[in-house]
Write an enzyme that holds these catalytic residues in place. Structure first.
Site, PDB file in Angstrom:
ATOM      1  N   TYR A 168      55.299 -12.168 -52.061  1.00 24.25           N
ATOM      2  CA  TYR A 168      56.093 -10.932 -52.105  1.00 24.25           C
ATOM      3  C   TYR A 168      57.594 -11.259 -52.080  1.00 24.25           C
ATOM      4  CZ  TYR A 168      57.559  -6.161 -50.853  1.00 24.25           C
ATOM      5  OH  TYR A 168      58.149  -4.922 -50.837  1.00 24.25           O
TER       6      TYR A 168
HETATM    7  N1  LIG Z   1      57.721   0.885 -47.997  1.00 20.88           N
HETATM    8  C1  LIG Z   1      58.538  -0.103 -47.669  1.00 20.88           C
HETATM    9  O1  LIG Z   1      58.823  -0.354 -46.479  1.00 20.88           O
HETATM   10  C2  LIG Z   1      59.160  -0.958 -48.727  1.00 20.88           C
HETATM   11  C3  LIG Z   1      60.101  -1.897 -48.327  1.00 20.88           C
HETATM   12  C4  LIG Z   1      60.709  -2.697 -49.288  1.00 20.88           C
HETATM   13  C5  LIG Z   1      60.388  -2.556 -50.616  1.00 20.88           C
HETATM   14  N2  LIG Z   1      59.443  -1.642 -50.989  1.00 20.88           N
HETATM   15  C6  LIG Z   1      59.106  -1.551 -52.409  1.00 20.88           C
HETATM   16  O2  LIG Z   1      59.217  -0.209 -52.846  1.00 20.88           O
HETATM   17  C7  LIG Z   1      58.287   0.031 -53.898  1.00 20.88           C
HETATM   18  C8  LIG Z   1      57.425   1.249 -53.530  1.00 20.88           C
HETATM   19  O3  LIG Z   1      56.735   0.938 -52.329  1.00 20.88           O
HETATM   20  P1  LIG Z   1      55.919   2.017 -51.492  1.00 20.88           P
HETATM   21  O4  LIG Z   1      56.040   1.615 -50.075  1.00 20.88           O
HETATM   22  O5  LIG Z   1      56.281   3.384 -51.910  1.00 20.88           O
HETATM   23  O6  LIG Z   1      54.437   1.621 -51.955  1.00 20.88           O
HETATM   24  P2  LIG Z   1      53.140   2.541 -52.209  1.00 20.88           P
HETATM   25  O7  LIG Z   1      52.013   1.581 -52.246  1.00 20.88           O
HETATM   26  O8  LIG Z   1      53.087   3.636 -51.227  1.00 20.88           O
HETATM   27  O9  LIG Z   1      53.408   3.134 -53.668  1.00 20.88           O
HETATM   28  C9  LIG Z   1      53.448   2.282 -54.783  1.00 20.88           C
HETATM   29  C10 LIG Z   1      52.994   3.031 -55.999  1.00 20.88           C
HETATM   30  O10 LIG Z   1      53.021   2.109 -57.098  1.00 20.88           O
HETATM   31  C11 LIG Z   1      51.814   2.237 -57.822  1.00 20.88           C
HETATM   32  N3  LIG Z   1      51.484   0.967 -58.465  1.00 20.88           N
HETATM   33  C12 LIG Z   1      50.995  -0.151 -57.888  1.00 20.88           C
HETATM   34  N4  LIG Z   1      50.747  -1.074 -58.813  1.00 20.88           N
HETATM   35  C13 LIG Z   1      51.094  -0.540 -60.007  1.00 20.88           C
HETATM   36  C14 LIG Z   1      51.051  -1.014 -61.332  1.00 20.88           C
HETATM   37  N5  LIG Z   1      50.554  -2.219 -61.647  1.00 20.88           N
HETATM   38  N6  LIG Z   1      51.513  -0.211 -62.316  1.00 20.88           N
HETATM   39  C15 LIG Z   1      51.989   1.014 -62.031  1.00 20.88           C
HETATM   40  N7  LIG Z   1      52.018   1.533 -60.801  1.00 20.88           N
HETATM   41  C16 LIG Z   1      51.572   0.757 -59.788  1.00 20.88           C
HETATM   42  C17 LIG Z   1      50.767   2.628 -56.798  1.00 20.88           C
HETATM   43  O11 LIG Z   1      49.630   3.255 -57.390  1.00 20.88           O
HETATM   44  C18 LIG Z   1      51.552   3.545 -55.878  1.00 20.88           C
HETATM   45  O12 LIG Z   1      51.475   4.889 -56.294  1.00 20.88           O
HETATM   46  C19 LIG Z   1      57.471  -1.270 -54.052  1.00 20.88           C
HETATM   47  O13 LIG Z   1      58.042  -2.064 -55.070  1.00 20.88           O
HETATM   48  C20 LIG Z   1      57.681  -1.962 -52.726  1.00 20.88           C
HETATM   49  O14 LIG Z   1      57.548  -3.362 -52.808  1.00 20.88           O
HETATM   50  C21 LIG Z   1      58.821  -0.842 -50.076  1.00 20.88           C
END
Ligand SMILES: NC(=O)c1ccc[n+]([C@@H]2O[C@H](COP(=O)([O-])OP(=O)(O)OC[C@H]3O[C@@H](n4cnc5c(N)ncnc54)[C@H](O)[C@@H]3O)[C@@H](O)[C@H]2O)c1
Length: 252
Positions: free
Chosen positions: A159
């Site tokens: 990651y």
């Molecule tokens: N939540 C956190 O604390 C956090 C922190 C840092 C970075 N992020 C980043 O923010 C982004 C969103 O995270 P989140 O927490 O909302 O995650 P989440 O899992 O709640 O939502 C992610 C969404 O992306 C979709 N997805 C996954 N793989 C996919 C693919 N191959 N093609 C298209 N869609 C796809 C999923 O179906 C889901 O709806 C991610 O890139 C994550 O790494 C999140």
């Protein structure tokens, strides 16, 4: 001040089905932006768009998995047709892969899966959306990276590497389009409570949360507000940058 002062402003959100993408889609719609909701889980993308429309907003939905190379161009073209134009694209598609695991125990297949979605997927989305933005001499492209990409989180080899790569991708691409009216940025959140975080081992959640100087997780609303501003016309003099959303963990 109104951030979206242009008629028919349209933004695609990839990963709009839930979490940060869903929150961003909802906020943009409430500001009068037409939102294209895409997600590998087509049903949740559809539900997000339906909810926006039920609230009086404008939205379209479709299924897109960012690892399916041949689907990306057609999905974005269909959105451009449906929305009229693509002013912005927010890429929230991402996975953590296995966490709380040392590098020598990382399964190469899991490493490839994480890089395939978080980094290669981001590249492929950029490759296909940038021609739309070049043609209209305007665009706002935003990829959600992570504090893990800036600092490296223990137990999150794949990651952290994928998000560091994404930050490099954004820096490079931004320079290529700097004179085209297009900004390309990243956002590096610490922990925002979403289904992705809930699915991680408790030890990983505790490790990440303990590192936040403000002593709390970020709120979805806080992420959505920053995202909306970055993809608005108002954010016009910043490109290639990774915005911080870490409660003081990163001060650079
Ligand atoms: N939540 C956190 O604390 C956090 C922190 C840092 C970075 N992020 C980043 O923010 C982004 C969103 O995270 P989140 O927490 O909302 O995650 P989440 O899992 O709640 O939502 C992610 C969404 O992306 C979709 N997805 C996954 N793989 C996919 C693919 N191959 N093609 C298209 N869609 C796809 C999923 O179906 C889901 O709806 C991610 O890139 C994550 O790494 C999140």
């Amino acid at each position: 001040m109104k951030y979206f002062d242009r008629p028919n402003y349209s933004v695609i959100v990839v990963g709009a089905g839930r979490g940060i993408g869903r929150a961003a889609a909802d906020l943009l719609a409430s500001q009068g932006v037409a939102v294209g909701c895409l997600d590998s889980d087509g049903a949740t993308a559809q539900a997000a768009a339906e909810e926006i429309k039920a609230g009086g907003g404008r939205a379209s939905a479709g299924r897109l998995d960012v690892t399916e190379d041949r689907a990306i161009g057609p999905a974005l073209d269909a959105m451009a047709k449906s929305l009229g134009r693509i002013d912005g694209l927010i890429n929230c598609a991402g996975i953590t892969g296995n966490t709380n695991i040392k590098a020598h125990d990382v399964d190469p297949a899991d490493f490839d899966r994480v890089l395939g979605i978080n980094l290669r997927g981001a590249f492929m989305l950029s490759k296909h959306v940038l021609p739309h933005m070049v043609a209209q001499k305007y665009g706002r492209l935003l990829h959600i990276a992570s504090i893990a990409g800036k600092e490296g989180n223990a137990g999150m080899t794949a990651y952290s590497a994928s998000k560091a790569g994404l930050i490099g991708l954004v820096k490079s691409m931004a320079k290529d389009y700097v004179d085209r009216g297009i900004t390309i940025n990243a956002l590096a959140p610490a922990v925002i409570r979403t289904p992705m975080v809930d699915a991680m081992p408790q030890a990983s959640q505790d490790y990440m949360t303990a590192k936040i100087p403000m002593g709390r997780c970020g709120e979805l609303e806080e992420a959505a507000q920053m995202i909306a501003w970055i993809v608005s016309p108002a954010c016009s003099f910043t490109t290639g940058f990774t915005f911080d959303l870490s409660g003081g963990r990163a001060t650079y």
